[in-house]
Design an enzyme around this catalytic site. Structure first.
Site, mmCIF file in Angstrom:
data_model
loop_
_atom_site.group_PDB
_atom_site.id
_atom_site.type_symbol
_atom_site.label_atom_id
_atom_site.label_comp_id
_atom_site.label_asym_id
_atom_site.label_seq_id
_atom_site.Cartn_x
_atom_site.Cartn_y
_atom_site.Cartn_z
ATOM 1 N N CYS A 70 0.838 -1.213 0.000
ATOM 2 C CA CYS A 70 0.000 0.000 0.000
ATOM 3 C C CYS A 70 0.871 1.262 0.000
ATOM 4 O O CYS A 70 1.476 1.606 1.016
ATOM 5 C CB CYS A 70 -0.926 -0.023 1.218
ATOM 6 N N CYS A 73 -0.080 3.982 2.531
ATOM 7 C CA CYS A 73 0.292 3.574 3.897
ATOM 8 C C CYS A 73 1.718 4.016 4.215
ATOM 9 O O CYS A 73 2.020 4.446 5.331
ATOM 10 C CB CYS A 73 0.192 2.057 4.061
#
Length: 311
Positions: A70, A73
């Site tokens: 991700c 993230c």
């Protein structure tokens, strides 16, 4: 974060199966309150999360649900960790890898990541989904501490262990100037300036892998900034061959962790377009592949489908 109260997620999150779970005698999870903890940032797992729930009766716990693939993230998590450490034990940060801990991902209904939820006395509290600038993170943490105090949770963690107390502060390697400029711009929410900085870095060194990765991630953040998911989906449904409309939804899906959906949308669009209009879609797919990583099975599958459409 429009409703920060312990009742806000009640019914939407079910942590009952994680309470009072036996603690492994060893491992990387947080220690119990009786033993003390050695850091205000811990990796939480399906097996150790019961301890995190108990700690939330003393201090609010921020749960960062993330995954290695991700990109957003990787932008958000360091900011959350920085703000947590500055609070000196008034908050515990529990990091949860959703791929390695499916029960926690299911319990929090983490349909998109990064997803950040707090716990106050065992009750979940919404914070935010998606990457947000540092100033917003600080504002949300300040609200969290206020709500925690209102609910009688206002302790401070005592970090145990002489080694932890005596250990020197880790020295972070100094960032190259343009990388530092890009990072500062990201923290300020100025993604356009971060893009310019990374592009300058790549002009100086086209093989700068950190700049390549950073540029791809910040371009995605810049593109989704200000987009409304419902409006974007409505526009994409109304114009199935509208390349920009499909790009917008694919970006939002990828930023939210729906990787397969993003790839499938662009591959379907690629298949339907005339051959002389396909190049931008192929370029966008290649860019998104780079964000996830070439070894990821979802990228491998999507690349195979793209190859079959090309030849």
């Amino acid at each position: 974060m429009t409703d920060i109260s312990p009742a806000a997620l009640r019914g939407a999150v079910d942590l009952s199966s994680l309470r009072n779970r036996p603690t492994p005698s060893s491992g990387g999870g947080p220690a119990t309150q009786g033993q003390g903890i050695t850091d205000v940032v811990v990796d939480a797992t399906d097996e150790t999360f019961g301890e995190v729930l108990e700690i939330s009766r003393t201090v609010p716990v921020v749960v960062d649900l993330w995954a290695e693939w991700c990109g957003p993230c990787k932008q958000l998590s360091p900011i959350i960790e920085k703000v947590t450490r500055e609070l000196g034990g008034r908050v515990l940060l529990a990091k949860v890898d959703v791929d390695a801990n499916p029960q926690l991902a299911q319990s929090f209904r983490a349909q998109s990541i990064p997803m950040v939820v707090a716990l106050i006395a065992g009750q979940p509290v919404p914070m935010f989904t998606g990457a947000v600038p540092e100033q917003q993170v600080r504002e949300v943490f300040a609200q969290l501490l206020q709500v925690a105090a209102q609910n009688g949770v206002s302790g401070t963690l005592s970090i145990s262990g002489d080694a932890a107390a005596d250990a020197p502060e880790p020295v972070e390697p100094e960032l190259p100037p343009l990388h530092a400029e890009a990072y500062a711009a990201i923290e300020a929410g100025d993604y356009a300036a971060a893009i310019r900085a990374y592009e300058k870095a790549l002009a100086e060194n086209p093989r700068d892998e950190d700049a390549i990765a950073g540029l791809g991630q910040v371009r995605l953040l810049h593109r989704v900034q200000g987009l409304d998911l419902q409006e974007a989906r409505a526009a994409a449904a109304a114009g199935p061959l509208d390349v920009q409309a499909q790009f917008d939804v694919a970006d939002l899906d990828l930023a939210g962790g729906h990787v397969d959906d993003a790839f499938a949308r662009l591959l379907d669009l690629f298949a339907q377009l005339p051959s002389d209009q396909r190049a931008p879609v192929r370029e966008r797919l290649v860019e998104l592949f780079g964000l996830i990583g070439p070894a990821d099975p979802r990228v491998v599958s999507a690349r195979n489908r793209l190859s079959s459409l090309l030849f």
